[in-house]
Design a protein around this motif. Structure first.
Motif, mmCIF file in Angstrom:
data_model
loop_
_atom_site.group_PDB
_atom_site.id
_atom_site.type_symbol
_atom_site.label_atom_id
_atom_site.label_comp_id
_atom_site.label_asym_id
_atom_site.label_seq_id
_atom_site.Cartn_x
_atom_site.Cartn_y
_atom_site.Cartn_z
ATOM 1 N N CYS A 22 0.821 -1.208 0.000
ATOM 2 C CA CYS A 22 0.000 0.000 0.000
ATOM 3 C C CYS A 22 0.856 1.260 0.000
ATOM 4 O O CYS A 22 0.400 2.325 -0.441
ATOM 5 N N GLU A 23 2.085 1.157 0.496
ATOM 6 C CA GLU A 23 2.994 2.294 0.459
ATOM 7 C C GLU A 23 3.541 2.514 -0.947
ATOM 8 O O GLU A 23 3.998 3.613 -1.270
ATOM 9 N N ARG A 24 3.507 1.477 -1.761
ATOM 10 C CA ARG A 24 4.093 1.539 -3.102
ATOM 11 C C ARG A 24 3.039 1.734 -4.188
ATOM 12 O O ARG A 24 3.261 2.456 -5.152
ATOM 13 N N TYR A 25 1.891 1.065 -4.041
ATOM 14 C CA TYR A 25 0.875 1.078 -5.088
ATOM 15 C C TYR A 25 -0.465 1.571 -4.546
ATOM 16 O O TYR A 25 -0.698 1.596 -3.332
ATOM 17 N N LYS A 26 -1.345 1.910 -5.464
ATOM 18 C CA LYS A 26 -2.711 2.285 -5.100
ATOM 19 C C LYS A 26 -3.541 1.004 -5.104
ATOM 20 O O LYS A 26 -3.832 0.442 -6.165
ATOM 21 N N ILE A 27 -3.909 0.538 -3.912
ATOM 22 C CA ILE A 27 -4.511 -0.790 -3.772
ATOM 23 C C ILE A 27 -5.955 -0.698 -3.286
ATOM 24 O O ILE A 27 -6.261 0.020 -2.329
ATOM 25 N N PRO B 165 -13.390 5.004 -8.126
ATOM 26 C CA PRO B 165 -13.712 4.082 -9.227
ATOM 27 C C PRO B 165 -12.637 3.001 -9.352
ATOM 28 O O PRO B 165 -11.444 3.264 -9.192
ATOM 29 N N ARG B 166 -13.074 1.797 -9.624
ATOM 30 C CA ARG B 166 -12.181 0.634 -9.634
ATOM 31 C C ARG B 166 -10.977 0.815 -10.572
ATOM 32 O O ARG B 166 -9.874 0.395 -10.254
ATOM 33 N N HIS B 167 -11.197 1.480 -11.691
ATOM 34 C CA HIS B 167 -10.125 1.597 -12.672
ATOM 35 C C HIS B 167 -8.998 2.529 -12.213
ATOM 36 O O HIS B 167 -7.936 2.573 -12.831
#
Length: 241
Positions: free
Chosen positions: A65-70, A99-101
């Motif tokens: 979560c620190e690296r990516y948008k999860i 939004p999921r995308h």
């Protein structure tokens, strides 16, 4: 003539020369690592038993979560009668969904009556990855770290040792592992070299779940504090209280 290497070869210098980027650097290319899915959100789905929560996977979730948008979610399967409140909120309070995308990765944890953790990445085409250690290896690979053969082998060895001896072994085996850890941590800051690896995550979690932390020798105690100074570890510690 084939010459076999010395079994007592000190690989410390080899490990230290193995350059890898710290986990705080820019995100790796998920499309490159996981394959391009034509704009669809890549989903990781993990089944785990609440009676023995896979702590290392929760630490890895926080690091990711620190690296990516999860897009994170926790569900309860009908095979489980009840799940403690802290495990239902093990990903923290989920903020308002976008939004999921707009997310890079989906991460769903399902508390289910399974003998060992199971993970699927591509629900339709992929056989499950089973076992906490194997799933932890997969999740850590999403950071895009590259290691030489010696370092990779040592990391794998420590992960297996943590799962099968430190977590599931006899008291004699656990004592032997703690001594080995103490020796390794007398040479380097982390179990394998001077950067955090999946070996540290799995071993720290195994110590927490087996109650061996208080009996750990000096170098191991110092290493444990280094782990706990990192937010993903300290957040998981709250689940143990």
């Amino acid at each position: 003539m084939i010459q076999t290497p010395d079994a007592d070869l000190d690989v410390t210098n080899i490990i230290q020369s193995d350059e890898c980027s710290p986990l705080t650097t820019n995100g790796a290319d998920l499309d490159l690592m996981l394959g391009k899915d034509y704009g669809a959100l890549k989903d990781i789905v993990i089944n785990a038993n609440p009676s023995l929560p896979p702590l290392s996977l929760l630490v890895l979730h926080s690091l990711l979560c620190e690296r990516y948008k999860i897009l994170s979610a926790v569900h309860t399967h009908s095979s489980v009668k009840s799940v403690p409140e802290n495990l239902l909120k093990c990903f923290g309070e989920q903020t308002k969904k976008q939004p999921r995308h707009e997310y890079q990765l989906g991460f769903t944890l399902i508390w289910k009556d399974v003998p060992k953790p199971q993970m699927k990445f591509s629900i339709q085409t992929m056989c499950p990855i089973e076992g906490e250690g194997n799933i932890a290896r997969f999740l850590f690979s999403l950071f895009g770290q590259k290691y030489n053969a010696v370092t990779s082998t040592l990391i794998d060895s420590w992960v297996d040792t943590a799962i099968f001896q430190l977590k599931e072994g006899s008291s004699k085996e656990k004592g032997a592992v703690l001594r080995s850890m103490n020796a390794a941590l007398g040479k380097t800051s982390w179990l394998v070299g001077n950067e955090l690896t999946v070996a540290d995550i799995v071993a720290w979690c195994a110590l927490q779940q087996t109650g061996s932390a208080n009996a750990a020798p000096a170098n191991v105690q110092k290493w444990m504090k280094s782990c706990e100074n990192l937010a993903p570890f300290s957040s998981v510690m709250k689940l143990l209280k």
